[in-house]
Design a protein around this motif. Structure first.
Motif, PDB file in Angstrom:
ATOM      1  N   ALA A  59       0.824  -1.213   0.000  1.00  0.00           N
ATOM      2  CA  ALA A  59       0.000   0.000   0.000  1.00  0.00           C
ATOM      3  C   ALA A  59       0.853   1.255   0.000  1.00  0.00           C
ATOM      4  CB  ALA A  59      -0.930   0.000   1.219  1.00  0.00           C
ATOM      5  N   THR A  60       2.089   1.151   0.468  1.00  0.00           N
ATOM      6  CA  THR A  60       2.938   2.337   0.589  1.00  0.00           C
ATOM      7  C   THR A  60       4.342   2.020   0.107  1.00  0.00           C
ATOM      8  OG1 THR A  60       3.394   1.728   2.887  1.00  0.00           O
ATOM      9  CG2 THR A  60       1.696   3.383   2.517  1.00  0.00           C
ATOM     10  N   ALA A  61       4.780   2.734  -0.924  1.00  0.00           N
ATOM     11  CA  ALA A  61       6.156   2.573  -1.397  1.00  0.00           C
ATOM     12  C   ALA A  61       6.532   3.792  -2.224  1.00  0.00           C
ATOM     13  CB  ALA A  61       6.296   1.305  -2.233  1.00  0.00           C
ATOM     14  N   THR A  62       7.624   4.439  -1.847  1.00  0.00           N
ATOM     15  CA  THR A  62       8.129   5.546  -2.644  1.00  0.00           C
ATOM     16  C   THR A  62       8.682   4.987  -3.957  1.00  0.00           C
ATOM     17  OG1 THR A  62      10.339   5.374  -1.685  1.00  0.00           O
ATOM     18  CG2 THR A  62       8.762   6.816  -0.561  1.00  0.00           C
ATOM     19  N   GLN A  63       9.033   5.883  -4.877  1.00  0.00           N
ATOM     20  CA  GLN A  63       9.580   5.433  -6.159  1.00  0.00           C
ATOM     21  C   GLN A  63      10.883   4.672  -5.958  1.00  0.00           C
ATOM     22  OE1 GLN A  63       9.599   9.281  -8.150  1.00  0.00           O
ATOM     23  NE2 GLN A  63       7.774   8.740  -9.333  1.00  0.00           N
ATOM     24  N   GLY A  64      11.696   5.120  -4.986  1.00  0.00           N
ATOM     25  CA  GLY A  64      12.945   4.413  -4.699  1.00  0.00           C
ATOM     26  C   GLY A  64      12.698   3.012  -4.170  1.00  0.00           C
ATOM     27  N   VAL A  65      11.699   2.880  -3.301  1.00  0.00           N
ATOM     28  CA  VAL A  65      11.364   1.562  -2.748  1.00  0.00           C
ATOM     29  C   VAL A  65      10.805   0.660  -3.836  1.00  0.00           C
ATOM     30  CG1 VAL A  65       9.811   0.347  -1.170  1.00  0.00           C
ATOM     31  CG2 VAL A  65      11.047   2.358  -0.380  1.00  0.00           C
ATOM     32  N   GLN A  66       9.973   1.212  -4.730  1.00  0.00           N
ATOM     33  CA  GLN A  66       9.421   0.410  -5.827  1.00  0.00           C
ATOM     34  C   GLN A  66      10.540  -0.179  -6.677  1.00  0.00           C
ATOM     35  OE1 GLN A  66       6.604   2.855  -8.024  1.00  0.00           O
ATOM     36  NE2 GLN A  66       5.837   3.717  -6.114  1.00  0.00           N
ATOM     37  N   ALA A  67      11.505   0.649  -7.029  1.00  0.00           N
ATOM     38  CA  ALA A  67      12.618   0.175  -7.859  1.00  0.00           C
ATOM     39  C   ALA A  67      13.441  -0.876  -7.114  1.00  0.00           C
ATOM     40  CB  ALA A  67      13.502   1.350  -8.273  1.00  0.00           C
ATOM     41  N   ASP A  68      13.620  -0.658  -5.812  1.00  0.00           N
ATOM     42  CA  ASP A  68      14.426  -1.587  -5.024  1.00  0.00           C
ATOM     43  C   ASP A  68      13.727  -2.934  -4.868  1.00  0.00           C
ATOM     44  OD1 ASP A  68      16.889  -1.954  -3.612  1.00  0.00           O
ATOM     45  OD2 ASP A  68      15.761  -1.949  -1.747  1.00  0.00           O
ATOM     46  N   VAL A  69      12.399  -2.905  -4.684  1.00  0.00           N
ATOM     47  CA  VAL A  69      11.638  -4.162  -4.574  1.00  0.00           C
ATOM     48  C   VAL A  69      11.785  -4.974  -5.855  1.00  0.00           C
ATOM     49  CG1 VAL A  69       9.308  -5.131  -4.478  1.00  0.00           C
ATOM     50  CG2 VAL A  69       9.980  -3.360  -2.853  1.00  0.00           C
ATOM     51  N   ALA A  70      11.624  -4.315  -6.994  1.00  0.00           N
ATOM     52  CA  ALA A  70      11.743  -5.023  -8.277  1.00  0.00           C
ATOM     53  C   ALA A  70      13.134  -5.615  -8.453  1.00  0.00           C
ATOM     54  CB  ALA A  70      11.418  -4.068  -9.431  1.00  0.00           C
ATOM     55  N   GLN A  71      14.151  -4.870  -8.019  1.00  0.00           N
ATOM     56  CA  GLN A  71      15.527  -5.359  -8.156  1.00  0.00           C
ATOM     57  C   GLN A  71      15.806  -6.508  -7.198  1.00  0.00           C
ATOM     58  OE1 GLN A  71      18.502  -2.357  -7.519  1.00  0.00           O
ATOM     59  NE2 GLN A  71      20.205  -3.766  -7.809  1.00  0.00           N
ATOM     60  N   GLN A  72      15.383  -6.352  -5.933  1.00  0.00           N
ATOM     61  CA  GLN A  72      15.656  -7.391  -4.936  1.00  0.00           C
ATOM     62  C   GLN A  72      14.945  -8.699  -5.282  1.00  0.00           C
ATOM     63  OE1 GLN A  72      17.668  -7.218  -2.256  1.00  0.00           O
ATOM     64  NE2 GLN A  72      18.269  -5.100  -2.582  1.00  0.00           N
ATOM     65  N   LEU A  73      13.718  -8.593  -5.821  1.00  0.00           N
ATOM     66  CA  LEU A  73      12.965  -9.789  -6.194  1.00  0.00           C
ATOM     67  C   LEU A  73      13.400 -10.349  -7.549  1.00  0.00           C
ATOM     68  CD1 LEU A  73       9.241  -9.155  -5.164  1.00  0.00           C
ATOM     69  CD2 LEU A  73      10.760 -10.941  -4.339  1.00  0.00           C
ATOM     70  N   ARG A  74      14.201  -9.559  -8.283  1.00  0.00           N
ATOM     71  CA  ARG A  74      14.675  -9.969  -9.603  1.00  0.00           C
ATOM     72  C   ARG A  74      13.506 -10.210 -10.557  1.00  0.00           C
ATOM     73  NH1 ARG A  74      19.204 -14.312  -7.285  1.00  0.00           N
ATOM     74  NH2 ARG A  74      19.977 -12.943  -5.649  1.00  0.00           N
ATOM     75  N   LEU A  75      12.558  -9.266 -10.534  1.00  0.00           N
ATOM     76  CA  LEU A  75      11.395  -9.369 -11.413  1.00  0.00           C
ATOM     77  C   LEU A  75      11.815  -9.109 -12.861  1.00  0.00           C
ATOM     78  CD1 LEU A  75       8.712  -7.449  -9.311  1.00  0.00           C
ATOM     79  CD2 LEU A  75       9.199  -9.901  -9.336  1.00  0.00           C
ATOM     80  N   ARG A  76      11.154  -9.783 -13.801  1.00  0.00           N
ATOM     81  CA  ARG A  76      11.477  -9.652 -15.222  1.00  0.00           C
ATOM     82  C   ARG A  76      10.548  -8.625 -15.865  1.00  0.00           C
ATOM     83  NH1 ARG A  76      10.375 -15.849 -16.262  1.00  0.00           N
ATOM     84  NH2 ARG A  76       8.640 -15.110 -15.011  1.00  0.00           N
ATOM     85  N   GLU A  77      11.082  -7.470 -16.197  1.00  0.00           N
ATOM     86  CA  GLU A  77      10.312  -6.398 -16.833  1.00  0.00           C
ATOM     87  C   GLU A  77       8.921  -6.278 -16.222  1.00  0.00           C
ATOM     88  OE1 GLU A  77      10.278  -7.171 -20.993  1.00  0.00           O
ATOM     89  OE2 GLU A  77      12.437  -6.868 -21.240  1.00  0.00           O
ATOM     90  N   PRO A  78       8.864  -6.024 -14.923  1.00  0.00           N
ATOM     91  CA  PRO A  78       7.554  -6.024 -14.250  1.00  0.00           C
ATOM     92  C   PRO A  78       6.657  -4.904 -14.746  1.00  0.00           C
ATOM     93  CG  PRO A  78       9.217  -5.067 -12.820  1.00  0.00           C
ATOM     94  CD  PRO A  78       9.948  -5.630 -14.012  1.00  0.00           C
ATOM     95  N   GLN A  79       5.381  -5.211 -14.831  1.00  0.00           N
ATOM     96  CA  GLN A  79       4.381  -4.184 -15.129  1.00  0.00           C
ATOM     97  C   GLN A  79       3.997  -3.544 -13.802  1.00  0.00           C
ATOM     98  OE1 GLN A  79       1.569  -5.545 -17.936  1.00  0.00           O
ATOM     99  NE2 GLN A  79       0.302  -3.686 -17.914  1.00  0.00           N
ATOM    100  N   VAL A  80       4.158  -2.238 -13.705  1.00  0.00           N
ATOM    101  CA  VAL A  80       3.931  -1.521 -12.451  1.00  0.00           C
ATOM    102  C   VAL A  80       2.557  -0.852 -12.489  1.00  0.00           C
ATOM    103  CG1 VAL A  80       4.763   0.282 -10.896  1.00  0.00           C
ATOM    104  CG2 VAL A  80       6.413  -1.120 -12.178  1.00  0.00           C
ATOM    105  N   PHE A  81       1.772  -1.103 -11.465  1.00  0.00           N
ATOM    106  CA  PHE A  81       0.435  -0.511 -11.356  1.00  0.00           C
ATOM    107  C   PHE A  81       0.390   0.361 -10.102  1.00  0.00           C
ATOM    108  CE2 PHE A  81      -0.108  -4.416 -13.719  1.00  0.00           C
ATOM    109  CZ  PHE A  81      -0.933  -4.043 -14.768  1.00  0.00           C
ATOM    110  N   ILE A  82       0.089   1.624 -10.282  1.00  0.00           N
ATOM    111  CA  ILE A  82      -0.087   2.538  -9.153  1.00  0.00           C
ATOM    112  C   ILE A  82      -1.492   3.104  -9.268  1.00  0.00           C
ATOM    113  CG2 ILE A  82       0.741   4.600  -7.970  1.00  0.00           C
ATOM    114  CD1 ILE A  82       3.481   4.109  -9.202  1.00  0.00           C
TER     115      ILE A  82
END
Length: 653
Positions: A174-197
């Motif tokens: 429910a809460t994530a800054t743009q920096g946190v969003q990018a870090d989550v995708a990197q830490q999880l190693r997501l493949r070209e994730p589609q981001v929904f806000i």
């Protein structure tokens, strides 16, 4: 998938339409995309993975942070006739193993687990037997090094995905800054994730800040609020002591039952408080930030922060628990400048200085018995440390991170072993004449089974029965087996405990990265500064929050305290003395920059006065004129840097 079939999948959930944003996320999941979903509290994140779990064949594995959250979700799904279960530490081992076997047999559409479960080699082995179609990571902000420092296993989820062959994944929060969003995708190693806000705004919430000058004023403000605000709600406090003081006051002045909640209560008491709150038996909870996650109570009419929290993320996460039913709710923050010192103390405790960590290490490694069953407070008091018990926990966490110790789960008279070897058996490493040790090791290996490289708990009498030996002989044999490099044994213990893995190294040789600690500490101070800026802002409260999270569709709410005062002033209904003093939207200080300069004064003098007044405003009355002068001239004096005055915008002007 066309619109009609997708809507038809709502039927098992007894729904007739999607909430805003849900349909797009679900369509992307069903198309096989990795997704990062940022959806406000109450926006319906769970359906984004639950519907695909029912619509497709295979297993959806949900990583969730709290047992209460899992149970609530599973109970709700089961009532709908959906095959779901949870596997966590609340289950007896036999029940957990049974559910794991049923998962492997394809009996469930959804299985909820805590992240620690993925450490189990047995669980991973069984998981590989399933058709894992989706991994859902709830409260995904916990993964980010720039987000909440929640549980270390969240940060390891990327490695677990690799072990599982990178299954399709959706991360939700429910809460994530743009920096946190990018870090989550990197830490999880997501493949070209589609981001929904879908937007962070909560239009039904009214945000307000009430300044308080003294403790008496603080309590009076709370009393007045409770007497004029009906319904159920949460009152957040910074400390356990304050919760214990305010709970009876809240009950007395509101005429409603109020209870308290913090991590120091017994588990049974905490469960009872949660259940009474959910059922409506207890309308008001006075709590630390340990309360709330996993409490899906839609009809909260208010959330009060009696003390300022340390970050805007934490504030919005907690305040956002109000009004999940869409009806109006109040979110009130009582702001005292004294509260900043409390949060600074918390930050300093969470990032202890090297000499404190060294004291804790040297103390623990000198203790002969194993495991070490000392509470955090006992360690703190014995060493005379000027930090919170959480600071001792931070020391232990750092030491655990470099392999110096292991923090053990609370167990009742259970022993534990860990076998760190891929050899089919360690028995061949023992001399043939060590017959008793060989028998005991064979029994232990049968008990451990496939659970190598993890801590396995068991009652010693069970091994004694399997090996057909006396319990005293078992204990001695296990101690001897500990001399094997790949075999680690912990004798029975009752409460929280620490197991020392290294005792012979000097502290400086452990390799703790204190530079990294200082960077994290600086980040926490920056977040606290941002929280203070929110409390002192004169612009729209909702806009302050949405700007912080980078919401692309942000606009003023019109209902917070600042918006209401501005509207009243613009309508001509308030004199300067009757409302909150307003600054122009582009103003950075309460100085006279927006007044016309006196023609008889030079521009240089006016500018100097403006800078001095601006600097004084930033000191917020906490320091005298000498400190103000040092800050303005850019002094590098120790006290200036200690209180971080060199980071103010007026430093050196």
């Amino acid at each position: 998938m066309s619109a009609e079939p997708l809507e038809r999948h709502l039927q098992p959930f007894q729904l007739t339409a999607f909430r805003p944003g849900q349909r797009d996320v679900i369509a992307a999941v069903l198309a096989g995309r990795d997704c990062l979903c940022i959806m406000p509290t109450g926006g319906g994140k769970s359906l984004c993975y639950q519907l695909p779990a029912v619509a497709r064949e295979g297993l959806t594995l949900v990583v969730s942070p709290l047992i209460a959250l899992m149970k609530d979700q599973v109970d709700g799904l089961t009532r709908l006739g959906i095959a779901a279960t949870y596997i966590n530490s609340s289950l007896a081992p036999a029940e957990a193993f049974q559910r794991i076997d049923q998962m492997a047999a394809g009996r469930y559409d959804l299985v909820y687990i805590a992240p620690e479960r993925l450490r189990s080699s047995l669980f991973l082995e069984k998981l590989r037997e399933t058709k894992l179609q989706l991994l859902a990571v709830d409260e995904a902000h916990c993964i980010s090094q720039w987000g909440h420092d929640f549980r270390p296993d969240y940060a390891r989820l990327g490695r677990f995905r690799e072990k599982l062959g990178y299954p399709q994944t959706i991360a939700l929060t429910a809460t994530a800054t743009q920096g946190v969003q990018a870090d989550v995708a990197q830490q999880l190693r997501l493949r070209e994730p589609q981001v929904f806000i879908t937007g962070f705004a909560r239009p039904n919430l009214s945000f307000e800040v009430q300044p308080v000058l003294s403790e008496i004023d603080h309590e009076r403000s709370l009393t007045g609020f409770l007497q004029t605000t009906p319904g159920a709600g949460i009152i957040y406090c910074a400390t356990r002591k304050r919760c214990e003081e305010l709970a009876p006051i809240a009950s007395a002045v509101s005429g409603r039952r109020a209870d308290l909640y913090h991590a120091g209560l017994e588990p049974d008491v905490r469960r009872r408080v949660q259940d009474d709150f959910r059922s409506g038996k207890t309308p008001i909870i006075v709590a630390t930030n340990a309360f709330g996650m996993g409490i899906d109570k839609p009809d909260l009419r208010f959330v009060v922060h009696y003390n300022i929290p340390g970050t805007l993320e934490a504030y919005y996460q907690e305040a956002g628990r109000a009004g999940r039913d869409g009806d109006p709710a109040r979110c009130v923050l009582f702001y005292s400048q004294r509260d900043r010192r409390i949060q600074e103390f918390f930050i300093d405790s969470a990032y202890p200085e090297p000499e404190i960590v060294e004291q804790v290490y040297n103390f623990l490694r000198q203790i002969d018995h194993d495991p070490i069953e000392l509470t955090l407070d006992e360690i703190r008091e014995t060493l005379g440390l000027n930090i919170r018990s959480e600071g001792v926990a931070a020391c232990e966490k750092l030491l655990a991170g470099v392999g110096a110790l292991e923090r053990l789960d609370s167990r009742q008279n259970m022993a534990a072993v860990r076998i760190d070897s891929d050899l089919p058996s360690l028995v061949d490493l023992l001399p043939k004449q060590a017959k008793m040790q060989r028998r005991v090791l064979q029994a232990v290996e049968r008990e451990v089974g496939g659970r190598r490289f993890e801590r396995v708990y068991f009652p010693p009498r069970k091994i004694a029965s399997m090996a057909e030996l006396d319990p005293a002989a078992i204990s001695q044999a296990l101690k001897e087996l500990s001399k094997l490099q790949a075999f680690d044994y912990v004798p029975p213990f009752r409460g929280r405990a620490v197991h020392m893995l290294i005792k012979d190294k000097e502290f400086d040789d452990l390799g703790i990265d204190f530079d990294e600690q200082q960077r994290h500490k600086a980040d926490e101070y920056a977040k606290l500064d941002r929280m203070i800026a929110y409390a002192e802002a004169h612009s729209c409260r909702q806009l302050e929050i949405l700007d912080y999270f980078g919401d692309p569709n942000r606009e003023a709410c019109g209902s917070c305290d600042n918006c209401l005062v501005r509207a009243k002033n613009q309508a001509g209904g308030a004199s300067p003395a009757s409302g909150r003093r307003q600054l122009p939207d582009d103003s950075e200080s309460p100085g006279p920059r927006h007044r016309e300069a006196d023609a008889s004064r030079s521009p240089a003098v006016v500018e100097a006065v403006r800078i001095v007044l601006s600097g004084a405003a930033r000191l917020k009355g906490r320091y005298g004129k000498q400190m103000l002068a040092k800050m303005l001239v850019g002094s590098q004096a120790k006290e200036v840097t200690k209180f971080r005055l060199n980071q103010l915008s007026t430093f050196g002007l």
